[in-house]
Design a protein around this motif. Structure first.
Motif, PDB file in Angstrom:
ATOM      1  N   ASP A 187       0.825  -1.211   0.000  1.00 18.58           N
ATOM      2  CA  ASP A 187       0.000   0.000   0.000  1.00 18.58           C
ATOM      3  C   ASP A 187       0.858   1.260   0.000  1.00 18.58           C
ATOM      4  O   ASP A 187       1.910   1.314   0.644  1.00 18.58           O
ATOM      5  CB  ASP A 187      -0.909  -0.017   1.235  1.00 18.58           C
ATOM      6  CG  ASP A 187      -1.916   1.117   1.205  1.00 18.58           C
ATOM      7  OD1 ASP A 187      -2.937   0.975   0.515  1.00 18.58           O
ATOM      8  OD2 ASP A 187      -1.655   2.131   1.881  1.00 18.58           O
ATOM      9  N   ARG A 188       0.388   2.287  -0.705  1.00 19.87           N
ATOM     10  CA  ARG A 188       1.150   3.533  -0.805  1.00 19.87           C
ATOM     11  C   ARG A 188       1.369   4.170   0.563  1.00 19.87           C
ATOM     12  O   ARG A 188       2.443   4.717   0.835  1.00 19.87           O
ATOM     13  CB  ARG A 188       0.437   4.521  -1.729  1.00 19.87           C
ATOM     14  CG  ARG A 188       1.164   5.873  -1.828  1.00 19.87           C
ATOM     15  CD  ARG A 188       0.469   6.848  -2.751  1.00 19.87           C
ATOM     16  NE  ARG A 188       1.067   8.169  -2.652  1.00 19.87           N
ATOM     17  CZ  ARG A 188       2.182   8.556  -3.261  1.00 19.87           C
ATOM     18  NH1 ARG A 188       2.824   7.709  -4.036  1.00 19.87           N
ATOM     19  NH2 ARG A 188       2.656   9.786  -3.097  1.00 19.87           N
ATOM     20  N   ASP A 189       0.363   4.118   1.437  1.00 16.61           N
ATOM     21  CA  ASP A 189       0.528   4.707   2.765  1.00 16.61           C
ATOM     22  C   ASP A 189       1.641   4.005   3.543  1.00 16.61           C
ATOM     23  O   ASP A 189       2.399   4.651   4.275  1.00 16.61           O
ATOM     24  CB  ASP A 189      -0.780   4.615   3.552  1.00 16.61           C
ATOM     25  CG  ASP A 189      -1.849   5.548   2.998  1.00 16.61           C
ATOM     26  OD1 ASP A 189      -1.481   6.490   2.260  1.00 16.61           O
ATOM     27  OD2 ASP A 189      -3.042   5.321   3.292  1.00 16.61           O
ATOM     28  N   VAL A 190       1.743   2.699   3.380  1.00 15.00           N
ATOM     29  CA  VAL A 190       2.807   1.946   4.045  1.00 15.00           C
ATOM     30  C   VAL A 190       4.157   2.329   3.454  1.00 15.00           C
ATOM     31  O   VAL A 190       5.145   2.496   4.184  1.00 15.00           O
ATOM     32  CB  VAL A 190       2.570   0.423   3.914  1.00 15.00           C
ATOM     33  CG1 VAL A 190       3.718  -0.367   4.550  1.00 15.00           C
ATOM     34  CG2 VAL A 190       1.250   0.042   4.563  1.00 15.00           C
ATOM     35  N   ARG A 191       4.196   2.494   2.138  1.00 14.67           N
ATOM     36  CA  ARG A 191       5.448   2.895   1.490  1.00 14.67           C
ATOM     37  C   ARG A 191       5.848   4.309   1.906  1.00 14.67           C
ATOM     38  O   ARG A 191       7.027   4.601   2.095  1.00 14.67           O
ATOM     39  CB  ARG A 191       5.318   2.786  -0.026  1.00 14.67           C
ATOM     40  CG  ARG A 191       5.269   1.340  -0.505  1.00 14.67           C
ATOM     41  CD  ARG A 191       5.290   1.216  -2.019  1.00 14.67           C
ATOM     42  NE  ARG A 191       4.000   1.518  -2.620  1.00 14.67           N
ATOM     43  CZ  ARG A 191       3.742   2.560  -3.384  1.00 14.67           C
ATOM     44  NH1 ARG A 191       4.707   3.436  -3.662  1.00 14.67           N
ATOM     45  NH2 ARG A 191       2.536   2.746  -3.896  1.00 14.67           N
ATOM     46  N   ALA A 192       4.843   5.187   2.039  1.00 18.87           N
ATOM     47  CA  ALA A 192       5.134   6.557   2.479  1.00 18.87           C
ATOM     48  C   ALA A 192       5.724   6.560   3.883  1.00 18.87           C
ATOM     49  O   ALA A 192       6.697   7.272   4.176  1.00 18.87           O
ATOM     50  CB  ALA A 192       3.861   7.395   2.437  1.00 18.87           C
ATOM     51  N   ALA A 193       5.143   5.746   4.774  1.00 14.22           N
ATOM     52  CA  ALA A 193       5.663   5.650   6.141  1.00 14.22           C
ATOM     53  C   ALA A 193       7.060   5.050   6.142  1.00 14.22           C
ATOM     54  O   ALA A 193       7.921   5.441   6.936  1.00 14.22           O
ATOM     55  CB  ALA A 193       4.712   4.804   6.995  1.00 14.22           C
TER      56      ALA A 193
END
Length: 281
Positions: A187-193
């Motif tokens: 997920d993009r949010d996980v990658r952002a974190a």
């Protein structure tokens, strides 16, 4: 080496090995398939003759040493196979952040500089969410084990005198940023974190931890970890190729240091570049 000097060294080493093993000249002559007088000539103080290759090999085999050592071509008395066995081995790779072997090598190298080229991203720079996502492929390990291992490594990095250098290719970071290849489905949010976590650690742990980014189109490296001058481990998938010979460790250290020199992004700028890479994606 001058012929006379080599002959003298051969004589000295032959006599020393005879004394150490307790083998008699007659027994050596029988094992080598020559007359006792031939052995006597090789051991004579005024003899400048070197044995032929066959005789040198037979004497070496009988005395349990290498012919190269008897002839002064090596400083190691062991055979080439024995030297390889002592200084090179294969260790099973668990392919997980909680790899007990990697943890043991870190502990062994306490106080030494560690150099690391990861297979993907450095485990020490991964979030718990990413570790849990990766651990979906491992049936015999748990995320809790990974978290514990990473906390141990993190505490090691915070200890006085810790020195950890990591080289990562920009291609691997772009794959993370874009969710491609290995990171497809994350997920993009996980990658952002994950990106922000890397930025924080690169900044907060500097200079104990230094991350360099290199262009894999210009330079290449297999996954490798170098634990001071003690050992180096090259990751090939199911195994680590483990080297403990000082020359081999030194050669891999030079390879890593060349990666650092050729890196496009220095450690002090790594965090900023990683964040910009994600923002521009």
């Amino acid at each position: 080496m001058h012929r006379h000097d080599r002959a003298e060294l051969f004589r000295t080493r032959l006599a020393a090995r005879l004394a150490l093993t307790g083998m008699s000249r007659s027994a050596l002559a029988r094992a080598a398939g020559v007359d006792r007088s031939t052995i006597a000539q090789l051991l004579a103080g005024d003899e400048t003759r070197l044995p032929n290759a066959h005789l040198a090999a037979e004497c070496a085999e009988a005395l349990g040493v290498s012919a190269d050592w008897l002839l002064g071509l090596s400083d190691r008395p062991e055979s080439a196979a024995e030297v390889l066995s002592a200084n090179f081995r294969m260790a099973t790779a668990q392919r997980t952040p909680a790899d007990e072997q990697i943890i043991a090598w870190h502990q062994e190298a306490a106080g030494h500089k560690i150099r690391h080229v990861p297979a993907s991203l450095p485990d020490i720079l991964k979030t718990e969410a990413v570790l849990e996502w990766e651990y979906g492929a491992f049936l015999n390990k748990t995320p809790q084990q990974a978290h514990g291992a990473m906390r141990e490594t993190f505490e090691w990095l915070r200890a006085p005198g810790s020195d950890y250098e990591i080289c990562v290719s920009t291609d691997k970071l772009r794959s993370l940023v874009n969710g491609e290849g290995y990171w497809e489905g994350l997920d993009r949010d996980v990658r952002a974190a994950q990106v922000e976590f890397m930025v924080e650690r690169c900044t907060g742990l500097y200079p104990s931890l230094r991350l360099y980014l290199y262009d894999s189109k210009k330079v290449y490296s297999a996954p490798v970890s170098i634990f001071g001058r003690l050992l180096a481990a090259v990751y090939v998938g199911q195994f680590y190729l483990v080297y403990r010979d000082s020359k081999q460790v030194s050669a891999l250290t030079e390879h890593f240091d060349a990666l650092v020199r050729d890196s496009e992004v220095e450690a002090r700028n790594a965090g900023r570049v990683i964040r910009e890479m994600f923002e521009q994606a």
